[in-house]
Design a protein around this motif. Sequence first.
Motif, PDB file in Angstrom:
ATOM      1  N   LEU A  67       1.018  -1.368  -0.302  1.00 16.62           N
ATOM      2  CA  LEU A  67      -0.021   0.114  -0.071  1.00 16.62           C
ATOM      3  C   LEU A  67       1.116   1.267  -0.193  1.00 16.62           C
ATOM      4  N   TYR A  68       2.237   1.188   1.041  1.00 18.26           N
ATOM      5  CA  TYR A  68       3.142   2.834   0.485  1.00 18.26           C
ATOM      6  C   TYR A  68       3.465   2.455  -1.056  1.00 18.26           C
ATOM      7  N   ASP A  69       3.750   1.487  -1.396  1.00 15.23           N
ATOM      8  CA  ASP A  69       4.242   1.610  -3.323  1.00 15.23           C
ATOM      9  C   ASP A  69       3.276   1.883  -4.194  1.00 15.23           C
ATOM     10  N   GLU A  70       2.038   1.815  -4.080  1.00 11.20           N
ATOM     11  CA  GLU A  70       0.919   1.991  -4.567  1.00 11.20           C
ATOM     12  C   GLU A  70       0.755   3.398  -4.447  1.00 11.20           C
ATOM     13  N   HIS A  71       0.294   3.946  -3.103  1.00  8.49           N
ATOM     14  CA  HIS A  71       0.732   5.240  -2.345  1.00  8.49           C
ATOM     15  C   HIS A  71       1.810   6.280  -2.961  1.00  8.49           C
ATOM     16  N   LEU A  72       3.312   5.505  -3.120  1.00  3.10           N
ATOM     17  CA  LEU A  72       4.187   6.766  -3.731  1.00  3.10           C
ATOM     18  C   LEU A  72       3.456   6.638  -5.414  1.00  3.10           C
ATOM     19  N   ALA A  73       3.851   5.519  -5.432  1.00  6.37           N
ATOM     20  CA  ALA A  73       3.315   5.741  -7.321  1.00  6.37           C
ATOM     21  C   ALA A  73       2.100   6.652  -7.759  1.00  6.37           C
ATOM     22  N   GLU A  74       0.769   6.578  -6.923  1.00  9.21           N
ATOM     23  CA  GLU A  74      -0.095   7.565  -6.952  1.00  9.21           C
ATOM     24  C   GLU A  74       0.048   8.746  -7.374  1.00  9.21           C
ATOM     25  N   GLU A  75       0.814   9.309  -5.812  1.00  9.42           N
ATOM     26  CA  GLU A  75       1.204  10.500  -5.836  1.00  9.42           C
ATOM     27  C   GLU A  75       2.638  11.573  -7.029  1.00  9.42           C
ATOM     28  N   GLU A  76       3.363  10.333  -7.185  1.00 10.59           N
ATOM     29  CA  GLU A  76       4.912  11.059  -8.430  1.00 10.59           C
ATOM     30  C   GLU A  76       3.563  10.777  -9.354  1.00 10.59           C
ATOM     31  N   ALA A  77       3.467  10.363  -9.997  1.00 14.92           N
ATOM     32  CA  ALA A  77       1.895  10.129 -10.861  1.00 14.92           C
ATOM     33  C   ALA A  77       0.816  11.784 -10.687  1.00 14.92           C
ATOM     34  N   LYS A  78       1.260  12.143  -9.985  1.00 14.28           N
ATOM     35  CA  LYS A  78      -0.237  12.745  -9.931  1.00 14.28           C
ATOM     36  C   LYS A  78       1.158  14.692  -9.879  1.00 14.28           C
ATOM     37  N   ILE A  79       2.212  13.909  -9.958  1.00  7.87           N
ATOM     38  CA  ILE A  79       3.576  15.213  -9.672  1.00  7.87           C
ATOM     39  C   ILE A  79       3.926  15.605 -10.991  1.00  7.87           C
ATOM     40  N   VAL A  80       3.614  14.433 -12.082  1.00 10.11           N
ATOM     41  CA  VAL A  80       3.913  14.456 -13.493  1.00 10.11           C
ATOM     42  C   VAL A  80       2.713  14.407 -14.119  1.00 10.11           C
ATOM     43  N   ALA A  81       1.094  14.699 -13.843  1.00 10.46           N
ATOM     44  CA  ALA A  81       0.552  15.185 -14.244  1.00 10.46           C
ATOM     45  C   ALA A  81       0.433  16.673 -13.814  1.00 10.46           C
ATOM     46  N   ASP A  82       0.458  17.389 -12.978  1.00 12.59           N
ATOM     47  CA  ASP A  82       0.575  18.891 -12.143  1.00 12.59           C
ATOM     48  C   ASP A  82       2.106  19.605 -13.626  1.00 12.59           C
ATOM     49  N   ALA A  83       2.630  18.661 -13.477  1.00 16.45           N
ATOM     50  CA  ALA A  83       3.633  19.285 -14.340  1.00 16.45           C
ATOM     51  C   ALA A  83       3.081  19.199 -15.623  1.00 16.45           C
ATOM     52  N   SER A  84       3.004  18.452 -16.573  1.00 19.03           N
ATOM     53  CA  SER A  84       2.549  18.399 -17.679  1.00 19.03           C
ATOM     54  C   SER A  84       1.507  19.557 -18.022  1.00 19.03           C
ATOM     55  N   ALA A  85       1.080  19.635 -17.024  1.00 23.90           N
ATOM     56  CA  ALA A  85      -0.018  20.450 -17.359  1.00 23.90           C
ATOM     57  C   ALA A  85       0.662  22.149 -17.583  1.00 23.90           C
ATOM     58  N   LEU A  86       0.779  21.995 -16.293  1.00 19.31           N
ATOM     59  CA  LEU A  86       2.072  23.625 -16.129  1.00 19.31           C
ATOM     60  C   LEU A  86       2.684  23.703 -17.452  1.00 19.31           C
ATOM     61  N   ILE A  87       2.624  22.698 -17.942  1.00 17.98           N
ATOM     62  CA  ILE A  87       3.997  22.794 -19.337  1.00 17.98           C
ATOM     63  C   ILE A  87       3.428  23.067 -20.330  1.00 17.98           C
ATOM     64  N   ARG A  88       2.122  22.924 -20.784  1.00 19.03           N
ATOM     65  CA  ARG A  88       0.987  22.552 -21.892  1.00 19.03           C
ATOM     66  C   ARG A  88       0.761  24.425 -22.054  1.00 19.03           C
TER      67      ARG A  88
END
Length: 88
Positions: A67-88
């Motif tokens: 569950l920790y690994d899943e939570h970490l993966a979700e948080e990292e995916a959110k960061i990448v999505a937020d960064a991608s939205a800023l670049i657009r």
Amino acid sequence: MLPITPDEQRRLLNLRARARRRGILVKSSAKPLSQKNRGGLMIADASKQVVIAGPTFNLTIDAAERLYDEHLAEEEAKIVADASALIR
């Protein structure tokens, strides 16, 4: 907390160290067993003061690691999505 093997203790220490670097707590039950305390582990976000998993201290070390690994993966995916939205 329920008795654990030396290998589980090592894994728990490792998980706690990894989690602590991210502001996540892996807590062990310290009170007598009850319906609200199953004698296992809980994962909580220290900064948000919210339980991520195991609100009744019902996690095994295997479940806590997963569950920790899943939570970490979700948080990292959110960061990448937020960064991608800023670049657009």
